[in-house]
Design an enzyme around this catalytic site. Structure first.
Site, PDB file in Angstrom:
ATOM      1  N   SER A 182     -14.421 -31.463  11.145  1.00 26.33           N
ATOM      2  CA  SER A 182     -12.625 -31.290   9.621  1.00 26.33           C
ATOM      3  C   SER A 182     -12.079 -31.731   8.953  1.00 26.33           C
ATOM      4  CB  SER A 182     -12.520 -30.038  10.395  1.00 26.33           C
ATOM      5  OG  SER A 182     -11.334 -30.441  11.466  1.00 26.33           O
ATOM      6  N   HIS A 210     -18.316 -25.879  10.686  1.00 28.25           N
ATOM      7  CA  HIS A 210     -17.763 -26.331   9.831  1.00 28.25           C
ATOM      8  C   HIS A 210     -19.265 -26.187   8.486  1.00 28.25           C
ATOM      9  CE1 HIS A 210     -13.088 -26.283   9.276  1.00 28.25           C
ATOM     10  NE2 HIS A 210     -13.565 -26.454  10.110  1.00 28.25           N
ATOM     11  N   LYS A 241     -15.457 -18.162   9.549  1.00 25.73           N
ATOM     12  CA  LYS A 241     -15.146 -19.632   8.731  1.00 25.73           C
ATOM     13  C   LYS A 241     -16.622 -18.761   7.482  1.00 25.73           C
ATOM     14  CE  LYS A 241     -12.908 -23.017  11.411  1.00 25.73           C
ATOM     15  NZ  LYS A 241     -13.312 -23.022  12.302  1.00 25.73           N
TER      16      LYS A 241
HETATM   17  C1  LIG Z   1     -12.864 -23.196  13.881  1.00 29.85           C
HETATM   18  C2  LIG Z   1     -13.377 -23.887  15.156  1.00 29.85           C
HETATM   19  C3  LIG Z   1     -13.622 -23.347  15.862  1.00 29.85           C
HETATM   20  C4  LIG Z   1     -12.995 -21.726  16.400  1.00 29.85           C
HETATM   21  O1  LIG Z   1     -13.762 -20.628  15.544  1.00 29.85           O
HETATM   22  P1  LIG Z   1     -12.732 -20.017  15.823  1.00 29.85           P
HETATM   23  O2  LIG Z   1     -13.805 -18.126  15.712  1.00 29.85           O
HETATM   24  O3  LIG Z   1     -11.932 -19.554  14.765  1.00 29.85           O
HETATM   25  O4  LIG Z   1     -12.416 -19.392  17.362  1.00 29.85           O
HETATM   26  C5  LIG Z   1     -14.382 -23.864  17.168  1.00 29.85           C
HETATM   27  N1  LIG Z   1     -14.847 -24.965  17.022  1.00 29.85           N
HETATM   28  C6  LIG Z   1     -15.104 -25.805  15.492  1.00 29.85           C
HETATM   29  C7  LIG Z   1     -15.696 -26.807  15.453  1.00 29.85           C
HETATM   30  C8  LIG Z   1     -13.391 -25.112  14.499  1.00 29.85           C
HETATM   31  O5  LIG Z   1     -14.119 -26.107  13.070  1.00 29.85           O
END
Ligand SMILES: *Cc1c(COP(=O)(O)O)cnc(C)c1O
Length: 395
Positions: A182, A210, A241
């Site tokens: 990220s 992501h 996301k």
């Molecule tokens: C955002 C993210 C998470 C967490 O996801 P949520 O559903 O918000 O708990 C887990 N792993 C990665 C790589 C992320 O970018």
């Protein structure tokens, strides 16, 4: 008792503030989208994970409302007691179909999916080989599991090979990696990872949080990008996301793995089901993904457009294969000043500095979205150019 503890906490908080690391929430008073209201001011949003622009999508809102009418508001149960509706089963099937996997299990969040994936499957006889830049939830999931831990430098295949050699004495081995990292937006070299997994008899787990919806021509994630659909044992991901941005996570992959997670994964067994409206909107969202590739095409166009114009202006951008564009500034104070000036120009971005990124790797992270129109991109690029010249970052 609390008096002493309170003093202790106040000192901790002051340390955080003095180090310039105190986090403040910025209050948004509109729906999530390309244009948002922050602190009474309209700004263009370039820091949400709203990659496909679905966070305020009319069809998803309609599907959610309809499900509220037919299935009510909440489930008030964990999945295996009385928290599974037809909508949850439908969504799980659609996720498996999307990724070309055998079965899926839903969680309240991907944080829970990652927290509950290793411990039920592996014991102290086994090994997890984990990328150093993996998401906090993978790190926590590894901590909760008794398997031996090996760590390799980010996307460093020579180091991964070394760790795999060290792990040869263990019973089962699994390589764990984010699909997209990220901070830089780089993609895990999944083709090479699978080559090494085959060579050293290991399994592979990819977190597509992501990358799902974003990477690959049709947004099927890094397994699509490397033409490896169905070739990894475990994929985890989020509905928070690109996939609508509400809430929810999942693990999808081999049938027996998912089956055992349903028996033993603690965040699944001991935490509430996602609301029916989220399951229904999620199911509708995956239908949309198979009806049209419009959103992916627009996102890919927007990302390339932004990247190319920024490079032409002379900005230094980390190599990226995702919708994340790291504009490198190499100075913590500059990253904060730059972000503040952009906000004055109506562009909402975040400056990242140590310890979120390595010392001297300070930057502004821009996240592109299918919600952005070219005029939005042009406005952001013009603002970057103006502030960049003012602060001497570009000529
Ligand atoms: C955002 C993210 C998470 C967490 O996801 P949520 O559903 O918000 O708990 C887990 N792993 C990665 C790589 C992320 O970018």
């Amino acid at each position: 008792m609390y008096k002493d503890f309170q003093k202790h906490l106040q000192a901790e908080l002051k340390d955080i503030e003095d180090a310039g690391l105190y986090k403040n929430e910025r209050i948004i008073t509109s729906a999530q989208g390309a244009c948002i209201q922050v602190g009474g001011k309209e700004v263009l949003n370039f820091c949400a994970n709203n990659y496909l622009g679905l966070a305020n999508n009319k069809e998803l809102i309609k599907a959610a409302k309809e499900a509220m009418d037919t299935h009510g508001y909440g489930m008030a149960s964990v999945r295996f007691i009385c928290g599974t509706s037809d909508l949850h089963k439908k969504l799980e099937a659609k996720i498996a179909n999307f990724f070309g996997t055998e079965d899926t299990i839903l969680y309240a969040a991907c944080f829970d999916a990652n927290g509950g994936v290793f411990e039920p499957l592996l014991t102290d006889q086994d090994a997890i080989i984990s990328d150093a830049l993996n998401h906090a939830s993978i790190i926590d999931g590894v901590r909760l599991c008794k398997a031996k831990r090996y760590r390799y430098a980010n996307a460093d295949m020579a180091d991964l090979e070394k760790q795999l050699q060290l792990a040869q004495a263990d019973r089962f081995r699994i390589i764990a990696t984010d699909g997209v990292f990220s901070m830089d937006g780089n993609v895990a070299p999944l083709d090479k990872i699978i080559e090494l997994a085959n060579k050293y008899n290991a399994m592979v787990m990819v977190d597509e949080s992501h990358s799902a919806g974003v990477v690959g021509n049709t947004g099927r994630g890094v397994t699509e990008l490397f033409n490896l659909r169905g070739k990894v044992e475990i994929i985890t991901g989020t509905l928070g996301k690109a996939f609508g941005g509400a809430v929810g996570g999942f693990t999808t992959g081999k049938k027996e793995i998912i089956d055992l997670l349903r028996q033993r994964s603690r965040p699944y067994l001991f935490s509430n089901s996602i609301p029916p409206m989220v399951a229904a909107a999620g199911a509708r969202m995956f239908d949309m993904m198979s009806e049209t590739n419009e959103l992916q095409d627009k996102l890919h166009f927007n990302t390339n457009y932004f990247k190319e114009k920024m490079l032409a202006l002379g900005f230094d951008i980390k190599p990226t294969q995702s919708a994340i564009c790291a504009v490198m500034l190499y100075d913590a104070k500059l990253s904060q000043e730059f972000a503040a000036k952009l906000q004055d120009e109506g562009i909402y971005v975040t400056g990242f500095y140590y310890p979120v990124v390595p010392k001297g790797q300070d930057r502004i992270r821009v996240q592109l979205s299918a919600a952005h129109e070219v005029k939005h991109l042009d406005k952001a690029i013009a603002a970057f150019a103006k502030v960049g010249r003012e602060l001497g970052v570009i000529k």
